[in-house]
Design a protein around this motif. Structure first.
Motif, PDB file in Angstrom:
ATOM      1  N   PHE A 173     -32.159  51.962  -2.015  1.00 39.33           N
ATOM      2  CA  PHE A 173     -32.699  51.716  -0.683  1.00 39.33           C
ATOM      3  C   PHE A 173     -34.175  51.403  -0.854  1.00 39.33           C
ATOM      4  CE2 PHE A 173     -33.855  54.118   3.445  1.00 39.33           C
ATOM      5  CZ  PHE A 173     -33.900  52.929   4.157  1.00 39.33           C
ATOM      6  N   LEU A 174     -34.512  50.113  -0.888  1.00 42.14           N
ATOM      7  CA  LEU A 174     -35.886  49.679  -1.115  1.00 42.14           C
ATOM      8  C   LEU A 174     -36.580  49.392   0.210  1.00 42.14           C
ATOM      9  CD1 LEU A 174     -34.763  49.278  -4.030  1.00 42.14           C
ATOM     10  CD2 LEU A 174     -36.276  47.317  -4.217  1.00 42.14           C
ATOM     11  N   LEU A 175     -37.695  50.042   0.437  1.00 43.66           N
ATOM     12  CA  LEU A 175     -38.496  49.825   1.634  1.00 43.66           C
ATOM     13  C   LEU A 175     -39.742  49.032   1.249  1.00 43.66           C
ATOM     14  CD1 LEU A 175     -39.015  50.442   4.641  1.00 43.66           C
ATOM     15  CD2 LEU A 175     -40.167  52.555   3.907  1.00 43.66           C
ATOM     16  N   PHE A 176     -39.965  47.902   1.919  1.00 45.00           N
ATOM     17  CA  PHE A 176     -41.088  47.031   1.604  1.00 45.00           C
ATOM     18  C   PHE A 176     -42.252  47.323   2.570  1.00 45.00           C
ATOM     19  CE2 PHE A 176     -37.727  43.601   0.457  1.00 45.00           C
ATOM     20  CZ  PHE A 176     -37.336  44.356  -0.634  1.00 45.00           C
ATOM     21  N   THR A 177     -43.308  47.903   2.073  1.00 44.71           N
ATOM     22  CA  THR A 177     -44.459  48.196   2.931  1.00 44.71           C
ATOM     23  C   THR A 177     -45.700  48.470   2.091  1.00 44.71           C
ATOM     24  OG1 THR A 177     -45.304  49.655   4.645  1.00 44.71           O
ATOM     25  CG2 THR A 177     -43.860  50.640   3.011  1.00 44.71           C
ATOM     26  N   ASP A 178     -46.854  48.174   2.675  1.00 48.93           N
ATOM     27  CA  ASP A 178     -48.150  48.526   2.087  1.00 48.93           C
ATOM     28  C   ASP A 178     -48.712  49.800   2.721  1.00 48.93           C
ATOM     29  OD1 ASP A 178     -48.501  46.407   0.215  1.00 48.93           O
ATOM     30  OD2 ASP A 178     -48.918  45.038   1.875  1.00 48.93           O
ATOM     31  N   ALA A 179     -47.987  50.312   3.712  1.00 49.83           N
ATOM     32  CA  ALA A 179     -48.453  51.511   4.411  1.00 49.83           C
ATOM     33  C   ALA A 179     -48.408  52.726   3.492  1.00 49.83           C
ATOM     34  CB  ALA A 179     -47.602  51.760   5.645  1.00 49.83           C
ATOM     35  N   ALA A 238     -32.343  57.406  -4.337  1.00 48.65           N
ATOM     36  CA  ALA A 238     -32.028  56.046  -3.901  1.00 48.65           C
ATOM     37  C   ALA A 238     -33.203  55.367  -3.210  1.00 48.65           C
ATOM     38  CB  ALA A 238     -30.827  56.074  -2.956  1.00 48.65           C
ATOM     39  N   LEU A 239     -34.218  56.116  -2.819  1.00 51.31           N
ATOM     40  CA  LEU A 239     -35.338  55.555  -2.068  1.00 51.31           C
ATOM     41  C   LEU A 239     -36.440  55.053  -3.002  1.00 51.31           C
ATOM     42  CD1 LEU A 239     -36.834  55.028   0.606  1.00 51.31           C
ATOM     43  CD2 LEU A 239     -37.749  57.365   0.422  1.00 51.31           C
ATOM     44  N   HIS A 240     -36.887  53.830  -2.765  1.00 53.16           N
ATOM     45  CA  HIS A 240     -37.986  53.247  -3.538  1.00 53.16           C
ATOM     46  C   HIS A 240     -38.884  52.478  -2.571  1.00 53.16           C
ATOM     47  CE1 HIS A 240     -35.756  54.302  -7.143  1.00 53.16           C
ATOM     48  NE2 HIS A 240     -34.702  53.731  -6.585  1.00 53.16           N
ATOM     49  N   VAL A 241     -40.156  52.830  -2.551  1.00 54.24           N
ATOM     50  CA  VAL A 241     -41.134  52.172  -1.689  1.00 54.24           C
ATOM     51  C   VAL A 241     -41.942  51.202  -2.552  1.00 54.24           C
ATOM     52  CG1 VAL A 241     -43.070  52.471  -0.115  1.00 54.24           C
ATOM     53  CG2 VAL A 241     -41.245  54.199  -0.213  1.00 54.24           C
ATOM     54  N   VAL A 242     -41.904  49.926  -2.206  1.00 55.35           N
ATOM     55  CA  VAL A 242     -42.614  48.897  -2.970  1.00 55.35           C
ATOM     56  C   VAL A 242     -43.375  48.009  -1.995  1.00 55.35           C
ATOM     57  CG1 VAL A 242     -40.908  48.916  -4.820  1.00 55.35           C
ATOM     58  CG2 VAL A 242     -40.651  47.311  -2.924  1.00 55.35           C
ATOM     59  N   SER A 243     -44.365  47.298  -2.504  1.00 57.13           N
ATOM     60  CA  SER A 243     -45.122  46.393  -1.652  1.00 57.13           C
ATOM     61  C   SER A 243     -44.321  45.126  -1.394  1.00 57.13           C
ATOM     62  CB  SER A 243     -46.453  46.030  -2.316  1.00 57.13           C
ATOM     63  OG  SER A 243     -46.219  45.208  -3.459  1.00 57.13           O
ATOM     64  N   PRO A 244     -44.552  44.470  -0.264  1.00 56.17           N
ATOM     65  CA  PRO A 244     -43.857  43.206   0.014  1.00 56.17           C
ATOM     66  C   PRO A 244     -44.124  42.156  -1.064  1.00 56.17           C
ATOM     67  CG  PRO A 244     -44.890  44.042   2.008  1.00 56.17           C
ATOM     68  CD  PRO A 244     -45.375  44.906   0.890  1.00 56.17           C
ATOM     69  N   GLU A 245     -45.338  42.105  -1.575  1.00 55.17           N
ATOM     70  CA  GLU A 245     -45.678  41.112  -2.594  1.00 55.17           C
ATOM     71  C   GLU A 245     -44.888  41.365  -3.876  1.00 55.17           C
ATOM     72  OE1 GLU A 245     -47.847  42.909  -0.881  1.00 55.17           O
ATOM     73  OE2 GLU A 245     -48.573  41.337   0.493  1.00 55.17           O
ATOM     74  N   GLN A 246     -44.786  42.619  -4.261  1.00 54.87           N
ATOM     75  CA  GLN A 246     -44.042  42.951  -5.471  1.00 54.87           C
ATOM     76  C   GLN A 246     -42.560  42.634  -5.307  1.00 54.87           C
ATOM     77  OE1 GLN A 246     -44.065  47.122  -6.491  1.00 54.87           O
ATOM     78  NE2 GLN A 246     -43.509  46.753  -8.640  1.00 54.87           N
ATOM     79  N   GLU A 300     -37.365  43.250  13.840  1.00 51.45           N
ATOM     80  CA  GLU A 300     -38.025  42.258  14.690  1.00 51.45           C
ATOM     81  C   GLU A 300     -39.244  41.647  14.011  1.00 51.45           C
ATOM     82  OE1 GLU A 300     -38.936  44.017  18.396  1.00 51.45           O
ATOM     83  OE2 GLU A 300     -36.842  44.193  19.054  1.00 51.45           O
ATOM     84  N   THR A 301     -39.880  42.404  13.110  1.00 53.31           N
ATOM     85  CA  THR A 301     -41.087  41.916  12.445  1.00 53.31           C
ATOM     86  C   THR A 301     -40.792  41.164  11.165  1.00 53.31           C
ATOM     87  OG1 THR A 301     -41.328  44.027  11.282  1.00 53.31           O
ATOM     88  CG2 THR A 301     -42.487  43.772  13.399  1.00 53.31           C
ATOM     89  N   GLY A 302     -39.551  41.172  10.712  1.00 50.41           N
ATOM     90  CA  GLY A 302     -39.218  40.470   9.483  1.00 50.41           C
ATOM     91  C   GLY A 302     -38.364  41.318   8.570  1.00 50.41           C
ATOM     92  N   LEU A 303     -38.498  41.075   7.279  1.00 52.65           N
ATOM     93  CA  LEU A 303     -37.699  41.781   6.287  1.00 52.65           C
ATOM     94  C   LEU A 303     -38.316  43.137   5.989  1.00 52.65           C
ATOM     95  CD1 LEU A 303     -35.230  41.491   4.429  1.00 52.65           C
ATOM     96  CD2 LEU A 303     -36.737  40.510   2.707  1.00 52.65           C
ATOM     97  N   LEU A 304     -37.583  44.199   6.284  1.00 54.75           N
ATOM     98  CA  LEU A 304     -38.087  45.565   6.113  1.00 54.75           C
ATOM     99  C   LEU A 304     -37.799  46.112   4.722  1.00 54.75           C
ATOM    100  CD1 LEU A 304     -36.698  46.974   9.475  1.00 54.75           C
ATOM    101  CD2 LEU A 304     -38.982  46.046   9.049  1.00 54.75           C
ATOM    102  N   GLY A 305     -36.741  45.624   4.103  1.00 57.21           N
ATOM    103  CA  GLY A 305     -36.342  46.116   2.798  1.00 57.21           C
ATOM    104  C   GLY A 305     -34.977  45.588   2.442  1.00 57.21           C
ATOM    105  N   VAL A 306     -34.340  46.210   1.460  1.00 62.64           N
ATOM    106  CA  VAL A 306     -32.987  45.826   1.078  1.00 62.64           C
ATOM    107  C   VAL A 306     -32.167  47.080   0.798  1.00 62.64           C
ATOM    108  CG1 VAL A 306     -33.598  43.561   0.138  1.00 62.64           C
ATOM    109  CG2 VAL A 306     -33.609  45.569  -1.365  1.00 62.64           C
ATOM    110  N   PHE A 307     -30.892  46.950   1.016  1.00 65.04           N
ATOM    111  CA  PHE A 307     -29.930  47.993   0.686  1.00 65.04           C
ATOM    112  C   PHE A 307     -29.021  47.411  -0.383  1.00 65.04           C
ATOM    113  CE2 PHE A 307     -25.592  49.660   1.988  1.00 65.04           C
ATOM    114  CZ  PHE A 307     -25.704  50.817   1.240  1.00 65.04           C
ATOM    115  N   ALA A 308     -28.952  48.061  -1.542  1.00 68.63           N
ATOM    116  CA  ALA A 308     -28.173  47.520  -2.657  1.00 68.63           C
ATOM    117  C   ALA A 308     -27.218  48.583  -3.188  1.00 68.63           C
ATOM    118  CB  ALA A 308     -29.091  47.042  -3.774  1.00 68.63           C
ATOM    119  N   VAL A 309     -26.029  48.161  -3.564  1.00 64.45           N
ATOM    120  CA  VAL A 309     -25.070  49.031  -4.237  1.00 64.45           C
ATOM    121  C   VAL A 309     -24.683  48.363  -5.544  1.00 64.45           C
ATOM    122  CG1 VAL A 309     -24.185  50.121  -2.150  1.00 64.45           C
ATOM    123  CG2 VAL A 309     -23.164  47.989  -2.931  1.00 64.45           C
ATOM    124  N   GLY A 310     -24.428  49.169  -6.559  1.00 61.92           N
ATOM    125  CA  GLY A 310     -24.164  48.615  -7.873  1.00 61.92           C
ATOM    126  C   GLY A 310     -22.954  49.240  -8.548  1.00 61.92           C
TER     127      GLY A 310
END
Length: 249
Positions: free
Chosen positions: A122-128, A137-145, A191-201
């Motif tokens: 569960f990847l969350l894309f944010t600079d906050a 399962a949780l990973h916080v990464v920057s949108p640029e990365q 509503e603001t765009g892409l918040l993150g991704v949910f991936a299963v492997g």
């Protein structure tokens, strides 16, 4: 008797014309019992059979085919029903989560335990500056990365399934000791765009492919996309997180 002679005796009718006539008059043989008994057709066994026997044989083949298709449809329906129940349990746990870590933990437990898959991410894309840690399962990464590492996998709105590149799999599942071989990735869009991704492997290379359905993954991702912005807002006390790719207004 040659085919040409037979056609002449039949008034010049061709096979196609006879076939077209019989198609247009399906009741032609209703009062032709003697004709039906005199018509014979070759059989796989080598002996000649009557037209009626041939029809019965074809009807039995059609019956067996329809029976197999019905069994397959019932099996698919039962499989989908089990998937729905598992998805419902997961979403109820996600809705009851108190924070992002609880949400990610519920996703991880359900995907690996209930669904029997090898990994969830569960990847969350944010600079906050979120008061959460990247764990499980949780990973916080920057949108640029995220954009740099996942590239065009983030462009679509639907689930993407396949084996992916090794660098992409490593980015999605960074804590895995046993490598993931195939992945299903679903964008989380708000509503603001892409918040993150949910991936299963899966460790099985052919488990996920482009031809498989993704209805239930999309169902889960739609719910996560609705829950993420207010949960992030509660964590930061600010406006919901902006996405990697802003939606056009």
């Amino acid at each position: 008797m040659t085919e040409q002679t037979a056609q002449q005796k039949a008034g010049g009718l061709s096979r196609e014309e006879v076939a077209d006539y019989l198609r247009s008059h399906p009741d032609f043989f209703v009062d032709q019992d003697e004709l039906l008994r005199s018509l014979t057709l070759p059989h796989d066994s080598g002996r000649a059979i009557s037209l009626v026997e041939r029809q019965v044989h074809l009807f039995r083949e059609q019956r067996d085919t329809l029976r197999r298709e019905l069994v397959e449809l019932v099996s698919i329906a039962r499989h989908n029903d089990r998937l729905f129940e598992k998805s419902k349990r997961l979403l109820l746990q996600v809705i009851e989560a108190r924070n992002l870590n609880d949400m990610a933990s519920a996703v991880d437990d359900s995907i690996r335990g209930d669904f029997g898959l090898d990994a969830a991410s569960f990847l969350l894309f944010t600079d906050a500056d979120l008061p959460v840690t990247s764990q499980g399962a949780l990973h916080v990464v920057s949108p640029e990365q995220a954009k740099e590492r996942l590239g065009n996998l983030l462009d679509g709105a639907r689930a993407v399934c396949g084996q992916f590149r090794e660098s992409e799999r490593a980015f999605l599942f960074p804590d895995r000791e046993e490598p993931i071989a195939s992945v299903a990735l679903v964008p989380l869009r708000g509503e603001t765009g892409l918040l993150g991704v949910f991936a299963v492997g899966s460790c099985e290379s052919g488990y996920f492919d482009q031809s498989m359905g993704s209805l239930f993954l999309t169902y889960i991702s739609d719910t996560l996309s609705r829950l993420l912005p207010p949960m992030v807002q509660r964590h930061t006390g600010t406006a919901p997180v902006a996405g990697v790719i802003a939606e056009s207004r």
